[in-house]
Design an enzyme around this catalytic site. Structure first.
Site, mmCIF file in Angstrom:
data_model
loop_
_atom_site.group_PDB
_atom_site.id
_atom_site.type_symbol
_atom_site.label_atom_id
_atom_site.label_comp_id
_atom_site.label_asym_id
_atom_site.label_seq_id
_atom_site.Cartn_x
_atom_site.Cartn_y
_atom_site.Cartn_z
ATOM 1 N NE ARG A 71 -107.290 66.249 -64.486
ATOM 2 C CZ ARG A 71 -106.149 66.020 -63.846
ATOM 3 N NH1 ARG A 71 -105.510 64.860 -64.010
ATOM 4 N NH2 ARG A 71 -105.634 66.949 -63.064
ATOM 5 C CB ALA A 83 -104.055 70.525 -58.287
ATOM 6 C CD GLU A 100 -97.704 69.403 -58.536
ATOM 7 O OE1 GLU A 100 -98.001 69.666 -59.723
ATOM 8 O OE2 GLU A 100 -97.218 68.313 -58.197
ATOM 9 C CD GLU A 104 -100.279 71.008 -62.672
ATOM 10 O OE1 GLU A 104 -101.221 71.763 -62.346
ATOM 11 O OE2 GLU A 104 -100.364 69.771 -62.655
ATOM 12 C CD GLU A 151 -98.617 67.672 -65.440
ATOM 13 O OE1 GLU A 151 -97.388 67.683 -65.660
ATOM 14 O OE2 GLU A 151 -99.108 67.690 -64.307
#
Length: 210
Positions: A71, A83, A100, A104, A151
């Site tokens: 992040r 998320a 999601e 993910e 990701e």
């Protein structure tokens, strides 16, 4: 009196997009607060999001699925729950959460409930996020989906729910929705899940579902 947030929008005197970003825009509103006068506020105009606490394991010893990705605003690889944005018009929030979770964490679930609803940063963003509780999980993949950007190569793991709570309290896990969600799941488990809501529970604080 019921202890609850009150939806009560104040009159907006003027409103404009002051910045157009790659993902979100910044809006500047002049708001009439009555006796307090008019104030000017900048905030991120957010589509809203969904997140998932996915659990497996025996009662009392459940594990939660966690992901770790970079992040940039906080310069941190932080631990989070799966998320994503509600950026597909008309998509049901539970369907978005399932999407999601597949994209993910390569998981899906037979049982879905609403765990908590959150404002992530109500002084700076209009984001509403709904956190779902997913149980009876199984392996699944999102066909045709390829992870990109932060990701790509994302770390995924299972951790005991109790250990995730310890990580929050010890200051080792900082992601806001993730921290709130594992704490809520821990408490909900103590109550034998009696407080969770149906997966299609009303969501009146999100403007798209009001």
């Amino acid at each position: 009196m019921t202890f609850a947030d009150r939806y009560d929008p104040r009159p907006v005197v003027s409103s404009e997009h002051s910045f157009h970003g790659h993902v979100w825009d910044v809006r500047t509103d002049v708001v009439d607060l009555g006796d307090a006068g008019e104030v000017t506020r900048d905030y991120i105009e957010h589509t809203g999001a969904v997140a998932v606490v996915a659990l497996r394991g025996e009662p009392g010893a459940e594990e939660v699925a966690m992901i770790q990705q970079y992040r940039h605003p906080v310069r941190t690889y932080d631990w989070e729950i799966p998320a994503g944005l509600l950026d597909q018009p008309g998509e049901d929030p539970r369907d978005a959460a399932a999407r999601e979770l597949r994209e993910e964490a390569d998981l899906d679930a037979h049982r879905w409930d609403v765990l908590i609803d959150l404002f992530t940063s109500p002084g700076a963003s209009s984001e509403n996020i709904r956190v779902f509780l997913a149980r009876d999980v199984f392996d699944a993949t999102a066909e045709g989906f390829e992870r990109e950007g932060e990701e790509a190569g994302m770390t995924t793991t299972w951790i005991r729910l109790d250990d995730a709570v310890d990580a929050v309290l010890d200051g080792r896990m900082h992601n806001g929705p993730g921290a709130a969600a594992v704490m809520a799941a821990y408490i909900a488990r103590q109550r034998d899940w009696s407080g969770v809501r149906a997966s299609n529970a009303p969501w009146p604080f999100h403007p798209a579902y009001r």
